[in-house]
Write a protein that holds these residues in place. Structure first.
Motif, short mmCIF file in Angstrom:
data_model
loop_
_atom_site.label_atom_id
_atom_site.label_comp_id
_atom_site.label_asym_id
_atom_site.label_seq_id
_atom_site.Cartn_x
_atom_site.Cartn_y
_atom_site.Cartn_z
N THR A 108 -1.53 3.05 1.10
CA THR A 108 -2.31 2.51 -0.01
C THR A 108 -1.41 2.00 -1.11
O THR A 108 -1.63 0.91 -1.69
N ASN A 109 -0.36 2.76 -1.43
CA ASN A 109 0.59 2.34 -2.46
C ASN A 109 1.30 1.05 -2.06
O ASN A 109 1.51 0.15 -2.90
N GLU A 140 -2.14 17.17 6.12
CA GLU A 140 -1.45 16.85 4.87
C GLU A 140 -0.45 15.71 5.07
O GLU A 140 -0.29 14.84 4.20
N SER A 177 -2.46 12.58 5.22
CA SER A 177 -2.91 12.21 3.87
C SER A 177 -1.78 11.56 3.09
O SER A 177 -1.99 10.56 2.37
N THR A 178 -0.58 12.09 3.24
CA THR A 178 0.58 11.51 2.55
C THR A 178 0.86 10.10 3.05
O THR A 178 1.14 9.18 2.27
N ARG A 179 0.78 9.91 4.39
CA ARG A 179 1.04 8.58 4.95
C ARG A 179 -0.04 7.58 4.53
O ARG A 179 0.26 6.42 4.24
N LEU A 180 -1.29 8.03 4.48
CA LEU A 180 -2.36 7.13 4.03
C LEU A 180 -2.17 6.75 2.57
O LEU A 180 -2.39 5.60 2.18
N SER A 181 -1.75 7.72 1.76
CA SER A 181 -1.47 7.42 0.35
C SER A 181 -0.31 6.45 0.23
O SER A 181 -0.34 5.53 -0.60
N GLN A 182 0.70 6.65 1.07
CA GLN A 182 1.85 5.74 1.05
C GLN A 182 1.43 4.33 1.45
O GLN A 182 1.87 3.35 0.83
#
Length: 337
Positions: A272-273, A262, A265-270
């Protein structure tokens, strides 16, 4: 016929070590020919440790001590935890875990425990680290000979559970390092291969520990050795409770892997943002320059079009200044690093 080469730690013939605990003297290691189980007193305790190549060698190794009829060979072939009771003897099969830091996985070494009057027998194919530690660190004045064979067996099982706690600690240390890598300012790798290996490793450890459920449940039941001493019964119950805590520790280790995923996943989303924000900034900046260039290219008469090359370089300088100011603002606001 070509024979398969054995691993370095698996003997071709049985290797026997005997540690005689003497409460009225010094604990000492003796040779197999020096042990007479019929003459072991109540203040003595014999520990026979045997390493074999295969299960067929167990009966031969035990015959020299007058121990016959124990179903240890069949226990060695089991894939899960198993136990037996027979006359004055009882025993079980267990698995000692080992953490392989290089490949990020767990391996297990099976070993057998048999307990009789004033004697404890351990049998295994490979070296068992915690058994080696007991032999290496035994105090000659330990007075272990005063305790019963049942109590010594409970102590060995307790040490086994300690190896599972140590394995969980090593696993958690690797997960902690992985999470630190994930939280680095620049996420260079996906770390999914490591998470996949760690998830598989903790599943292996859980299966190894779960294989002992029947064994430890048996030791905690009142119908197991009903004539044994109340003190020994409490010791086995205590070990069974510690087994439950070990199961909880392994389950918590599984949750750590899920939490690490998790976090990733948060770091990958960050990331991407951050990438989308940078692309948006570049798009707006280039769009602004396109608007200026478009206005300068409109078909109407204006004084700037009569300035020639001087007007061109003035417009180019203003556009460059706009880009520079935009980059400074983006750096100040953290949009671009």
């Amino acid at each position: 016929m070509k024979h398969e080469k054995l691993p370095a730690d698996v003997p071709e013939s049985p290797q026997t070590r005997i540690l005689l605990f003497d409460a009225e003297g010094e604990d000492r290691e003796i040779k197999p020919g020096e042990l007479d189980l019929a003459r072991v007193s109540q203040n003595e305790l014999a520990w026979i440790d045997i390493r074999v190549h295969d299960a067929s060698q167990i009966a031969e190794a035990l015959c020299q001590f007058g121990i016959e009829g124990l179903p240890l060979a069949s226990l060695m072939d089991h894939q899960n935890g198993a136990w037996f009771t027979q006359r004055d003897w009882f025993g079980a099969r267990a698995i000692a875990p080992t953490w392989d830091a290089t490949h990020e996985t767990f391996s297990g070494a099976a070993w057998l425990l048999a307990v009789g009057p004033n004697v404890v027998v351990t049998v295994h194919r490979r070296r068992i680290a915690f058994l080696e530690d007991v032999f290496a660190n035994e105090d000659p004045d330990s007075r272990v000979g005063k305790i019963s064979a049942d109590s010594f067996a409970a102590a060995l099982l307790d040490r086994l559970l300690t190896t599972y706690f140590d394995a969980v600690d090593a696993f958690e240390e690797r997960v902690d390092r992985l999470e630190v890598e994930i939280l680095e300012p620049t996420l260079r790798y996906t770390h999914l291969p490591s998470l996949r290996r760690l998830r598989r490793a903790v599943s292996i450890l859980r299966r190894q520990l779960s294989a002992h459920r029947e064994v430890f449940d048996t030791f905690s039941r009142p119908d197991f050795q009903p004539d044994q001493d109340d003190k020994v019964e409490k010791q086995f119950r205590s070990v069974s409770l510690r087994y439950e805590r070990a199961v909880d520790a392994v389950e918590n280790a599984r949750d750590l892997v899920v939490g690490s995923y998790e976090l990733l996943s948060t770091r990958l989303s960050q990331r991407t943002n951050e990438t989308m924000r940078l692309l948006t900034f570049v798009t707006v900046l280039l769009g602004s320059l396109a608007v200026i260039a478009g206005m300068l290219g409109m078909n109407f008469r204006a004084g700037i079009f009569d300035t020639g090359s001087e007007g061109f370089w003035t417009a180019a300088g203003l556009m460059a200044l706009l880009v520079l100011v935009a980059l400074l603002i983006a750096r100040w606001r953290g949009w671009w690093k």
